[in-house]
Design a protein around this motif. Structure first.
Motif, PDB file in Angstrom:
ATOM      1  N   ALA A   1      45.372  45.190  45.808  1.00 10.88           N
ATOM      2  CA  ALA A   1      45.015  46.189  44.805  1.00 10.88           C
ATOM      3  C   ALA A   1      45.912  46.045  43.580  1.00 10.88           C
ATOM      4  O   ALA A   1      47.100  45.714  43.691  1.00 10.88           O
ATOM      5  N   VAL A   2      45.331  46.307  42.423  1.00 14.05           N
ATOM      6  CA  VAL A   2      46.075  46.285  41.158  1.00 14.05           C
ATOM      7  C   VAL A   2      45.800  47.602  40.444  1.00 14.05           C
ATOM      8  O   VAL A   2      44.640  47.981  40.258  1.00 14.05           O
ATOM      9  N   ILE A   3      46.853  48.304  40.047  1.00 14.09           N
ATOM     10  CA  ILE A   3      46.727  49.610  39.399  1.00 14.09           C
ATOM     11  C   ILE A   3      47.444  49.554  38.053  1.00 14.09           C
ATOM     12  O   ILE A   3      48.614  49.154  37.981  1.00 14.09           O
ATOM     13  N   GLY A   4      46.755  49.947  37.004  1.00  9.77           N
ATOM     14  CA  GLY A   4      47.319  49.900  35.664  1.00  9.77           C
ATOM     15  C   GLY A   4      48.272  51.056  35.383  1.00  9.77           C
ATOM     16  O   GLY A   4      48.676  51.801  36.287  1.00  9.77           O
ATOM     17  N   ASP A   5      48.602  51.240  34.121  1.00  9.11           N
ATOM     18  CA  ASP A   5      49.519  52.301  33.711  1.00  9.11           C
ATOM     19  C   ASP A   5      48.798  53.652  33.648  1.00  9.11           C
ATOM     20  O   ASP A   5      47.589  53.723  33.412  1.00  9.11           O
ATOM     21  N   ASP A   6      49.562  54.721  33.880  1.00  5.17           N
ATOM     22  CA  ASP A   6      49.102  56.098  33.669  1.00  5.17           C
ATOM     23  C   ASP A   6      47.926  56.492  34.569  1.00  5.17           C
ATOM     24  O   ASP A   6      47.086  57.302  34.171  1.00  5.17           O
TER      25      ASP A   6
ATOM     26  N   VAL B   1      42.637  59.278  49.040  1.00  3.90           N
ATOM     27  CA  VAL B   1      42.017  58.155  48.309  1.00  3.90           C
ATOM     28  C   VAL B   1      42.288  56.842  49.040  1.00  3.90           C
ATOM     29  O   VAL B   1      43.393  56.614  49.538  1.00  3.90           O
ATOM     30  N   THR B   2      41.275  55.988  49.088  1.00  4.54           N
ATOM     31  CA  THR B   2      41.422  54.657  49.682  1.00  4.54           C
ATOM     32  C   THR B   2      41.048  53.596  48.663  1.00  4.54           C
ATOM     33  O   THR B   2      39.952  53.637  48.097  1.00  4.54           O
ATOM     34  N   LEU B   3      41.956  52.678  48.417  1.00  9.47           N
ATOM     35  CA  LEU B   3      41.658  51.466  47.654  1.00  9.47           C
ATOM     36  C   LEU B   3      41.622  50.337  48.672  1.00  9.47           C
ATOM     37  O   LEU B   3      42.639  49.711  48.978  1.00  9.47           O
ATOM     38  N   GLY B   4      40.441  50.131  49.258  1.00 12.54           N
ATOM     39  CA  GLY B   4      40.327  49.267  50.423  1.00 12.54           C
ATOM     40  C   GLY B   4      39.525  48.007  50.177  1.00 12.54           C
ATOM     41  O   GLY B   4      38.921  47.812  49.122  1.00 12.54           O
ATOM     42  N   GLY B   5      39.511  47.155  51.192  1.00  7.77           N
ATOM     43  CA  GLY B   5      38.781  45.903  51.128  1.00  7.77           C
ATOM     44  C   GLY B   5      37.513  45.958  51.960  1.00  7.77           C
ATOM     45  O   GLY B   5      37.339  46.827  52.818  1.00  7.77           O
ATOM     46  N   THR B   6      36.618  45.021  51.696  1.00  3.69           N
ATOM     47  CA  THR B   6      35.362  44.937  52.438  1.00  3.69           C
ATOM     48  C   THR B   6      35.198  43.570  53.103  1.00  3.69           C
ATOM     49  O   THR B   6      34.127  43.254  53.603  1.00  3.69           O
ATOM     50  N   SER B   7      36.258  42.772  53.111  1.00  4.98           N
ATOM     51  CA  SER B   7      36.171  41.435  53.676  1.00  4.98           C
ATOM     52  C   SER B   7      37.430  41.122  54.466  1.00  4.98           C
ATOM     53  O   SER B   7      38.512  41.654  54.172  1.00  4.98           O
TER      54      SER B   7
ATOM     55  N   ARG C   1      40.628  41.064  47.535  1.00  8.07           N
ATOM     56  CA  ARG C   1      39.639  41.828  48.301  1.00  8.07           C
ATOM     57  C   ARG C   1      39.770  43.337  48.099  1.00  8.07           C
ATOM     58  O   ARG C   1      39.080  44.109  48.752  1.00  8.07           O
ATOM     59  N   HIS C   2      40.651  43.760  47.200  1.00  8.46           N
ATOM     60  CA  HIS C   2      40.860  45.175  46.925  1.00  8.46           C
ATOM     61  C   HIS C   2      40.602  45.462  45.442  1.00  8.46           C
ATOM     62  O   HIS C   2      40.592  44.545  44.624  1.00  8.46           O
ATOM     63  N   PRO C   3      40.423  46.715  45.090  1.00  3.25           N
ATOM     64  CA  PRO C   3      40.035  47.055  43.708  1.00  3.25           C
ATOM     65  C   PRO C   3      41.147  46.824  42.681  1.00  3.25           C
ATOM     66  O   PRO C   3      42.333  46.761  43.012  1.00  3.25           O
TER      67      PRO C   3
ATOM     68  N   LEU D   1      36.062  50.469  47.221  1.00  4.85           N
ATOM     69  CA  LEU D   1      36.108  49.378  48.190  1.00  4.85           C
ATOM     70  C   LEU D   1      35.682  48.057  47.576  1.00  4.85           C
ATOM     71  O   LEU D   1      34.692  47.981  46.838  1.00  4.85           O
ATOM     72  N   GLY D   2      36.428  47.011  47.896  1.00  2.00           N
ATOM     73  CA  GLY D   2      36.079  45.673  47.466  1.00  2.00           C
ATOM     74  C   GLY D   2      36.790  45.252  46.192  1.00  2.00           C
ATOM     75  O   GLY D   2      37.440  46.067  45.522  1.00  2.00           O
ATOM     76  N   PRO D   3      36.654  43.971  45.824  1.00  2.43           N
ATOM     77  CA  PRO D   3      37.334  43.435  44.639  1.00  2.43           C
ATOM     78  C   PRO D   3      36.600  43.790  43.348  1.00  2.43           C
ATOM     79  O   PRO D   3      36.181  42.924  42.581  1.00  2.43           O
ATOM     80  N   ILE D   4      36.440  45.065  43.109  1.00  3.15           N
ATOM     81  CA  ILE D   4      35.732  45.544  41.924  1.00  3.15           C
ATOM     82  C   ILE D   4      36.748  46.037  40.896  1.00  3.15           C
ATOM     83  O   ILE D   4      37.938  46.187  41.195  1.00  3.15           O
ATOM     84  N   THR D   5      36.271  46.301  39.690  1.00  2.22           N
ATOM     85  CA  THR D   5      37.148  46.746  38.605  1.00  2.22           C
ATOM     86  C   THR D   5      36.730  48.127  38.125  1.00  2.22           C
ATOM     87  O   THR D   5      35.560  48.343  37.791  1.00  2.22           O
ATOM     88  N   ILE D   6      37.669  49.042  38.098  1.00  5.36           N
ATOM     89  CA  ILE D   6      37.468  50.366  37.518  1.00  5.36           C
ATOM     90  C   ILE D   6      38.158  50.322  36.153  1.00  5.36           C
ATOM     91  O   ILE D   6      39.386  50.321  36.075  1.00  5.36           O
TER      92      ILE D   6
END
Length: 252
Positions: A92-97, A104-110, A116-118, A133-138
């Motif tokens: 998982a990668v989380i930006g600033d602020d 909350v779950t920042l999880g994988g699907t593989s 494999r994390h958001p 869930l998954g390697p998606i981008t918010i």
């Protein structure tokens, strides 16, 4: 170091009205304990000390109820409010602020290695119980509603609700201005709730106002075309909507 800690703590006063002092935050906020432990375990992880890093993250989970894998990358001024049940995966990668609430779950699907994390951009807010869930981008500034399950990437500034999650507002400022204009013209205020609140009735009315706005623009275009052809068009007043009110469940 102290400047960095002050920066981490100062943001909490902006996001939690219950915060009283730095001492209270440092001694009683599990989200703060979890992120401080992660900062240390993440350094060990990057130095190749995998087992000590995992051991520290496990101790932090026992102490705080928040599980953050030491491999996760987290930006500045990250705040976990309440925090119990939060899970953040290895890639998982989380930006600033960014702000996360409990559950909350920042999880994988593989089960495969690799990303494999958001990935969360800057200024993302994730409501209680949401699962991403998954390697998606918010993208930057997005909001994830409570208990939503998000499986696809989310554009910047969007609000997502539901299971599976769907975007209810891809451009909040533009849509809000357009809806307010037609609502004012109709003398009807559809916003007893905040614009971003995922209320199904308000959501339905929002789309009705969008539809009315497009129809109004088309009618104006037709009227202009008729006048150019010398055909007169009568102007009828819009009907009053004084008695069209939304009643809550508490009203009788």
């Amino acid at each position: 170091m102290w400047q960095r800690l002050k920066e981490e703590f100062s943001c909490i006063f902006d996001r939690d009205p219950a915060a009283q002092s730095y001492f209270e935050i440092f001694t009683t906020y599990p989200g703060v304990h979890a992120i401080l432990a992660h900062r240390f375990s993440h350094r060990l992880w990057n130095f190749g000390l995998k087992w000590p890093a995992r051991f520290i993250s496990t101790l932090a989970r026992w102490w705080t109820g928040i599980e953050i894998h030491p491999g996760a990358r987290i930006g500045k001024r990250f705040f976990i409010d309440h925090g119990m049940g939060v899970v953040i995966g290895e890639t998982a990668v989380i930006g600033d602020d960014c702000t996360l609430y409990h559950g909350v779950t920042l999880g994988g699907t593989s089960w495969k290695k690799g990303k494999r994390h958001p990935t969360l951009g800057n200024g993302v807010v994730v409501g209680a119980g949401a699962k991403i869930l998954g390697p998606i981008t918010i993208a930057d500034g997005a909001r994830i509603g409570s208990n939503s399950v998000v499986l696809k990437s989310v554009p910047a500034g969007a609000t997502v609700i539901g299971i599976p999650g769907h975007v209810v507002s891809a451009d909040r400022q533009a849509q809000e201005a357009r809806r307010q204009a037609i609502a004012s013209k109709l003398r009807f205020d559809a916003y007893g709730l905040t614009p971003d609140m995922p209320d199904p009735v308000a959501h339905a009315i929002n789309h009705m106002l969008d539809h009315i706005q497009v129809l109004d623009e088309q009618i104006e275009a037709l009227k202009r075309a008729l006048k150019q052809q010398g055909i007169g068009v009568s102007e009828a007043p819009l009907p009053e909507l004084e008695h069209c009110e939304l009643k809550t469940g508490e009203e009788k």
